[in-house]
Structures are given as structure tokens and as C-alpha cells.
Enzyme design. Structure first.
Site, PDB file in Angstrom:
ATOM      1  N   GLU A  38      10.206  -2.671   3.539  1.00 34.81           N
ATOM      2  CA  GLU A  38       9.403  -2.532   2.322  1.00 34.81           C
ATOM      3  C   GLU A  38      10.284  -2.163   1.132  1.00 34.81           C
ATOM      4  O   GLU A  38      10.102  -2.688   0.031  1.00 34.81           O
ATOM      5  CB  GLU A  38       8.306  -1.481   2.546  1.00 34.81           C
ATOM      6  CG  GLU A  38       7.204  -1.979   3.479  1.00 34.81           C
ATOM      7  CD  GLU A  38       6.253  -0.888   3.956  1.00 34.81           C
ATOM      8  OE1 GLU A  38       5.222  -1.226   4.532  1.00 34.81           O
ATOM      9  OE2 GLU A  38       6.556   0.309   3.753  1.00 34.81           O
ATOM     10  N   GLY A  68       5.493   4.237   5.158  1.00 37.51           N
ATOM     11  CA  GLY A  68       6.127   4.157   6.464  1.00 37.51           C
ATOM     12  C   GLY A  68       5.218   4.495   7.622  1.00 37.51           C
ATOM     13  O   GLY A  68       5.662   4.577   8.763  1.00 37.51           O
ATOM     14  N   GLY A 114       0.827  -1.200   0.000  1.00 37.15           N
ATOM     15  CA  GLY A 114       0.000   0.000   0.000  1.00 37.15           C
ATOM     16  C   GLY A 114       0.861   1.249   0.000  1.00 37.15           C
ATOM     17  O   GLY A 114       2.065   1.203  -0.259  1.00 37.15           O
ATOM     18  N   ALA A 115       0.254   2.388   0.279  1.00 35.41           N
ATOM     19  CA  ALA A 115       0.982   3.659   0.365  1.00 35.41           C
ATOM     20  C   ALA A 115       0.189   4.616   1.233  1.00 35.41           C
ATOM     21  O   ALA A 115      -1.037   4.505   1.344  1.00 35.41           O
ATOM     22  CB  ALA A 115       1.198   4.255  -1.024  1.00 35.41           C
TER      23      ALA A 115
END
Length: 218
Positions: A103, A95, A82-83
């Protein structure tokens, strides 16, 4: 339609990229948790997965999926993650779950980085809605924070959080990241920084956006 439902739509759509006998790279976070649950339906068709966090490893095992180390593989066909934010160039801030270093390691192994998000994560300029996480060696916390201030950021120590690597997180507010590639390089050159949450040197190849109208693949 709520945010969780859109995350599930994106996660489900990512299954079309999973092929038989594949070892699947898996990131971390709430959207990835939806993907891991969906991946459980294919557990008898794939070899297993490589995970970017201990939490994801545990969820994969609960689904009956074998977990491999990054040192067990030379490359991965796909990496699904994801982001926290993603721009039109498929560059990201990641993060929020404090797994950014791992990641980046798993993403670097992948031929196809598939980013799954709901539509709220799309931005024109990185740093618009989400602070930039930076993983820092504990002894360098104050030193790195002072440097970030000189760069125009407002770093905040994420109290009570220790990464899977035993480090701490500084969340940097007030960064409008106009040149993500240069920002990623500059921050990584600060002594004491393990890595930062700008994913620009290795952007996503494919973006799947969960929307009320279904999954949109970019």
C-alpha cells in the site's frame, strides 16, 4: 445505517475522481472491496488498475478490469484506499489486512491519495482504537519485538498470517502516536522492519467519510 452501508457510500463517492483512460491505484481491505465493485461499472472507460494486494488484483480481474504492475507505471493520478484509523491531519494507521508495504508503494506513486472510510475510523490520536501493524522479516521477529517493548509498545505476533511479500506481522498495542512522522521514521529504522503501518510521511490528500447523511469529502 450499518458500517457496510457507510463504506459503500464512501466507495461510491470516490468514483467522481475516476476519469476516462485513467489507470487507478487501488488499495486493499473491506472498504476497497466496495470500491472495486463500484469501479466495475466504469471498466470500459478506464485503462485499468494497479493493486496493492493479490486479493485486490483478483477482485479487479473478476470485474473485468485489467491489472498493471507498479513497474508498468511512472505515476498514478489517484490511489484509493481505506484506513484502520485516520486523524484530522489525514495521517493514518493501516495494515489490518497485512498489505501495508505494498500500500505504501502504490501510494507513493499517486498524485492524489484518496482515503475512503466510515466514520468509526476517525480519531484524534493514532493508536487510540487500533494496534499498529508492522511488517517484519521472519528471522528478526523476536529482536524487533524486544525493541518495540523498549519504546513502550506491547507487540503481538499475528499468528497464521504471511504477507504477500512472505513476511510476518507484529501488531503493537498501547502506542499513543503523538508525533506520527517521527514515529514512522523511527520504526522504519529498526533492523528487520520492512515497514510500519503509520502513513504520515505520505498522508492522504482527500478523505471521503461515509456517514448516515451521505459522503463527506474532506
Amino acid at each position: 445505517m450499518n458500517q457496510l452501508e457507510m463504506k459503500k457510500i464512501a466507495a461510491q463517492a470516490a468514483l467522481q475522481f475516476v476519469k476516462p483512460d485513467m489507470i487507478v491505484g487501488v488499495g486493499s481491505g473491506s472498504t476497497v472491496n466496495c470500491f472495486i465493485e463500484a469501479l466495475g461499472t466504469l471498466k470500459d472507460q478506464i485503462k485499468g488498475a494497479v493493486a496493492a494486494s493479490k486479493n485486490s488484483e483478483e477482485l479487479l480481474r473478476q470485474q473485468g478490469i485489467e491489472v498493471f504492475s507498479t513497474n508498468d507505471v511512472s505515476s498514478l493520478d489517484i490511489y484509493v484506499d481505506g484506513a484502520d484509523e485516520i486523524n484530522p491531519q489525514k495521517m493514518m494507521i493501516k495494515g489490518g489486512g497485512a498489505a501495508l508495504t505494498r500500500e505504501k508503494i502504490v501510494a507513493a506513486l499517486a498524485k492524489n491519495f484518496i482515503c475512503i472510510v466510515d466514520s468509526s475510523k476517525q480519531v484524534d490520536v493514532l493508536g487510540s482504537t487500533f494496534p499498529l501493524p508492522i511488517e517484519v522479516i521472519p528471522m528478526a521477529r523476536s529482536q524487533v519485538a524486544r525493541k518495540l517493548v523498549t519504546l513502550g509498545g506491547a507487540p503481538e505476533y499475528r499468528e497464521g498470517v504471511v504477507t504477500d511479500n512472505g513476511n510476518i506481522i507484529l501488531d503493537v498495542h498501547n502506542f499513543a502516536i503523538m508525533n506520527p512522522v517521527e514515529m514512522e521514521k523511527e520504526l522504519n529504522n529498526i533492523a528487520g522492519v520492512v515497514t510500519n503501518g503509520v502513513f504520515a510521511l505520505r498522508p492522504a490528500n482527500t478523505v471521503i467519510v461515509g456517514t448516515p447523511d451521505g459522503a463527506k469529502i474532506i
